[in-house]
Design a protein around this motif. Sequence first.
Motif, PDB file in Angstrom:
ATOM      1  N   VAL A  80       0.886  -1.175   0.067  1.00 10.82           N
ATOM      2  CA  VAL A  80      -0.087   0.004   0.187  1.00 10.82           C
ATOM      3  C   VAL A  80       1.022   1.142  -0.085  1.00 10.82           C
ATOM      4  O   VAL A  80       1.709   1.184   0.572  1.00 10.82           O
ATOM      5  CB  VAL A  80      -0.868   0.128   1.425  1.00 10.82           C
ATOM      6  CG1 VAL A  80      -1.708   1.536   1.279  1.00 10.82           C
ATOM      7  CG2 VAL A  80      -1.847  -0.966   1.381  1.00 10.82           C
ATOM      8  N   TYR A  91      -5.282   8.263  -2.869  1.00  9.38           N
ATOM      9  CA  TYR A  91      -5.677   6.800  -2.291  1.00  9.38           C
ATOM     10  C   TYR A  91      -4.448   6.651  -1.298  1.00  9.38           C
ATOM     11  O   TYR A  91      -3.457   6.682  -1.410  1.00  9.38           O
ATOM     12  CB  TYR A  91      -5.469   5.824  -3.357  1.00  9.38           C
ATOM     13  CG  TYR A  91      -6.343   6.083  -4.551  1.00  9.38           C
ATOM     14  CD1 TYR A  91      -7.616   5.453  -4.741  1.00  9.38           C
ATOM     15  CD2 TYR A  91      -5.993   7.032  -5.646  1.00  9.38           C
ATOM     16  CE1 TYR A  91      -8.407   5.786  -5.863  1.00  9.38           C
ATOM     17  CE2 TYR A  91      -6.907   6.982  -6.702  1.00  9.38           C
ATOM     18  CZ  TYR A  91      -8.224   6.535  -6.811  1.00  9.38           C
ATOM     19  OH  TYR A  91      -8.933   6.734  -7.873  1.00  9.38           O
ATOM     20  N   SER A  93      -4.991   3.707   1.266  1.00  9.30           N
ATOM     21  CA  SER A  93      -5.027   2.468   1.529  1.00  9.30           C
ATOM     22  C   SER A  93      -5.427   1.507   0.679  1.00  9.30           C
ATOM     23  O   SER A  93      -5.890   0.488   0.594  1.00  9.30           O
ATOM     24  CB  SER A  93      -5.717   2.248   2.994  1.00  9.30           C
ATOM     25  OG  SER A  93      -7.406   2.577   2.690  1.00  9.30           O
ATOM     26  N   SER A  94      -5.338   1.891  -0.731  1.00  7.22           N
ATOM     27  CA  SER A  94      -5.360   0.981  -1.838  1.00  7.22           C
ATOM     28  C   SER A  94      -4.208   0.200  -1.918  1.00  7.22           C
ATOM     29  O   SER A  94      -2.913   0.406  -2.052  1.00  7.22           O
ATOM     30  CB  SER A  94      -5.499   1.840  -3.201  1.00  7.22           C
ATOM     31  OG  SER A  94      -6.966   2.595  -2.941  1.00  7.22           O
ATOM     32  N   ILE A 106      -4.307  -0.301  -9.114  1.00  8.86           N
ATOM     33  CA  ILE A 106      -4.718  -0.319  -7.593  1.00  8.86           C
ATOM     34  C   ILE A 106      -6.188  -0.647  -7.316  1.00  8.86           C
ATOM     35  O   ILE A 106      -7.057  -0.424  -8.228  1.00  8.86           O
ATOM     36  CB  ILE A 106      -4.408   0.894  -7.136  1.00  8.86           C
ATOM     37  CG1 ILE A 106      -5.308   2.172  -7.448  1.00  8.86           C
ATOM     38  CG2 ILE A 106      -2.817   1.262  -7.274  1.00  8.86           C
ATOM     39  CD1 ILE A 106      -4.895   3.254  -6.939  1.00  8.86           C
ATOM     40  N   SER A 107      -6.577  -1.182  -6.207  1.00 10.08           N
ATOM     41  CA  SER A 107      -7.762  -1.387  -5.713  1.00 10.08           C
ATOM     42  C   SER A 107      -8.284   0.119  -5.098  1.00 10.08           C
ATOM     43  O   SER A 107      -7.555   0.613  -4.784  1.00 10.08           O
ATOM     44  CB  SER A 107      -7.722  -2.603  -4.699  1.00 10.08           C
ATOM     45  OG  SER A 107      -6.984  -2.126  -3.462  1.00 10.08           O
ATOM     46  N   ASN A 108      -9.604   0.076  -5.271  1.00 12.91           N
ATOM     47  CA  ASN A 108     -10.064   1.407  -4.863  1.00 12.91           C
ATOM     48  C   ASN A 108     -10.208   1.467  -3.381  1.00 12.91           C
ATOM     49  O   ASN A 108     -10.409   2.708  -2.862  1.00 12.91           O
ATOM     50  CB  ASN A 108     -11.389   1.701  -5.548  1.00 12.91           C
ATOM     51  CG  ASN A 108     -12.410   0.551  -5.164  1.00 12.91           C
ATOM     52  OD1 ASN A 108     -12.232  -0.494  -4.774  1.00 12.91           O
ATOM     53  ND2 ASN A 108     -13.751   1.079  -5.362  1.00 12.91           N
ATOM     54  N   PHE A 109     -10.192   0.367  -2.597  1.00 12.35           N
ATOM     55  CA  PHE A 109     -10.178   0.501  -1.162  1.00 12.35           C
ATOM     56  C   PHE A 109      -8.933  -0.652  -0.636  1.00 12.35           C
ATOM     57  O   PHE A 109      -8.833  -1.482  -1.631  1.00 12.35           O
ATOM     58  CB  PHE A 109     -11.444   0.220  -0.593  1.00 12.35           C
ATOM     59  CG  PHE A 109     -12.510   1.117  -0.753  1.00 12.35           C
ATOM     60  CD1 PHE A 109     -12.520   2.396   0.021  1.00 12.35           C
ATOM     61  CD2 PHE A 109     -13.114   1.285  -1.909  1.00 12.35           C
ATOM     62  CE1 PHE A 109     -13.430   3.374  -0.073  1.00 12.35           C
ATOM     63  CE2 PHE A 109     -14.170   2.465  -2.103  1.00 12.35           C
ATOM     64  CZ  PHE A 109     -14.232   3.343  -1.252  1.00 12.35           C
ATOM     65  N   PHE A 110      -8.899  -0.668   0.570  1.00 13.13           N
ATOM     66  CA  PHE A 110      -8.128  -1.657   0.955  1.00 13.13           C
ATOM     67  C   PHE A 110      -8.604  -3.184   0.994  1.00 13.13           C
ATOM     68  O   PHE A 110      -7.857  -4.094   0.618  1.00 13.13           O
ATOM     69  CB  PHE A 110      -7.973  -1.558   2.586  1.00 13.13           C
ATOM     70  CG  PHE A 110      -6.847  -2.501   3.312  1.00 13.13           C
ATOM     71  CD1 PHE A 110      -5.595  -2.111   3.248  1.00 13.13           C
ATOM     72  CD2 PHE A 110      -7.402  -3.445   4.187  1.00 13.13           C
ATOM     73  CE1 PHE A 110      -4.617  -2.882   4.000  1.00 13.13           C
ATOM     74  CE2 PHE A 110      -6.294  -4.309   4.756  1.00 13.13           C
ATOM     75  CZ  PHE A 110      -5.192  -3.927   4.568  1.00 13.13           C
ATOM     76  N   ASN A 111      -9.808  -3.336   1.016  1.00  8.58           N
ATOM     77  CA  ASN A 111     -10.627  -4.751   0.840  1.00  8.58           C
ATOM     78  C   ASN A 111     -12.028  -4.336   0.490  1.00  8.58           C
ATOM     79  O   ASN A 111     -12.538  -3.266   0.546  1.00  8.58           O
ATOM     80  CB  ASN A 111     -10.149  -5.696   1.794  1.00  8.58           C
ATOM     81  CG  ASN A 111     -10.605  -5.542   3.355  1.00  8.58           C
ATOM     82  OD1 ASN A 111     -11.468  -4.596   3.223  1.00  8.58           O
ATOM     83  ND2 ASN A 111     -10.145  -5.902   4.103  1.00  8.58           N
ATOM     84  N   ALA A 115     -14.577  -1.172   1.373  1.00 15.03           N
ATOM     85  CA  ALA A 115     -15.403  -0.383   0.236  1.00 15.03           C
ATOM     86  C   ALA A 115     -16.943  -0.461   0.755  1.00 15.03           C
ATOM     87  O   ALA A 115     -17.494   0.573   0.445  1.00 15.03           O
ATOM     88  CB  ALA A 115     -15.089  -1.267  -1.049  1.00 15.03           C
ATOM     89  N   PHE A 122     -16.253  -2.792  -4.555  1.00 19.39           N
ATOM     90  CA  PHE A 122     -14.886  -2.955  -4.461  1.00 19.39           C
ATOM     91  C   PHE A 122     -14.384  -3.283  -6.020  1.00 19.39           C
ATOM     92  O   PHE A 122     -14.865  -3.856  -6.668  1.00 19.39           O
ATOM     93  CB  PHE A 122     -14.363  -4.011  -3.786  1.00 19.39           C
ATOM     94  CG  PHE A 122     -13.013  -4.433  -3.453  1.00 19.39           C
ATOM     95  CD1 PHE A 122     -12.264  -3.565  -2.858  1.00 19.39           C
ATOM     96  CD2 PHE A 122     -12.700  -5.608  -3.995  1.00 19.39           C
ATOM     97  CE1 PHE A 122     -10.793  -3.646  -2.893  1.00 19.39           C
ATOM     98  CE2 PHE A 122     -11.090  -5.814  -3.781  1.00 19.39           C
ATOM     99  CZ  PHE A 122     -10.442  -4.857  -3.187  1.00 19.39           C
TER     100      PHE A 122
END
Length: 212
Positions: A80, A91, A93-94, A106-111, A115, A122
């Motif tokens: 991250v 971002y 925590s992506s 990258i993911s838009n959120f941590f998990n 999301a 997610f």
Amino acid sequence: MINYKLIILMVMLSGYIFSQNTIIDTLNVNKEEPFDYKKYYDCTSGEGNVLIAIKKRKVFTNLEDVRKSGNGFAIKMEAVYSMEFEDGKRYESSVVKNITQDSISISNFFNENAAKLAGKSFSLITYSLSSLKYVRFINDRMLSMYNKKNIQKNYDLIVRKMEHAKMCPAVINFKEKGEMKVCHFYLTDQGYDLLYEDKGRVYYLEGKIEWK
């Protein structure tokens, strides 16, 4: 923030990167029993692309030299980073999921739980490397102070294929909660920290740990 005493069961990473940031504790695991890492997360630190940000007019040799000289830093998959792009989106925590010669995904959120708390789906977001504007390294958690790196002005971006391209997350036993959590690495001014999610919120991990 709650301070947990934690036990790392398995970390599929190159140990030298983190040895300077660890506090030794007793590992309370039966070493004769194999730990099924993929039961919790599917990741192998195999060959792939690593994104290196090197200060302009500096020459990249290897990651160890970059780390010691302070002339840059590396962005690896599954870790991250605090990043901001030309569209103004930031971002914190992506998770970096893929790096190509000209893009980063990258993911838009941590998990998915994070999301869901935000009322969003997610998903994966892909940006061109040329649109990466800032990378921020936190240097004081309590005051939320960041050291902002202007990538477009002060750094060159280099993509290199390396043997260990992913920073596979740690799977940690939160004994007080009776839960196993996937904890991703997060680059700060002091080195790598671990982040974990609880009820959709993302926290820094605290407590004594031992790398294995």
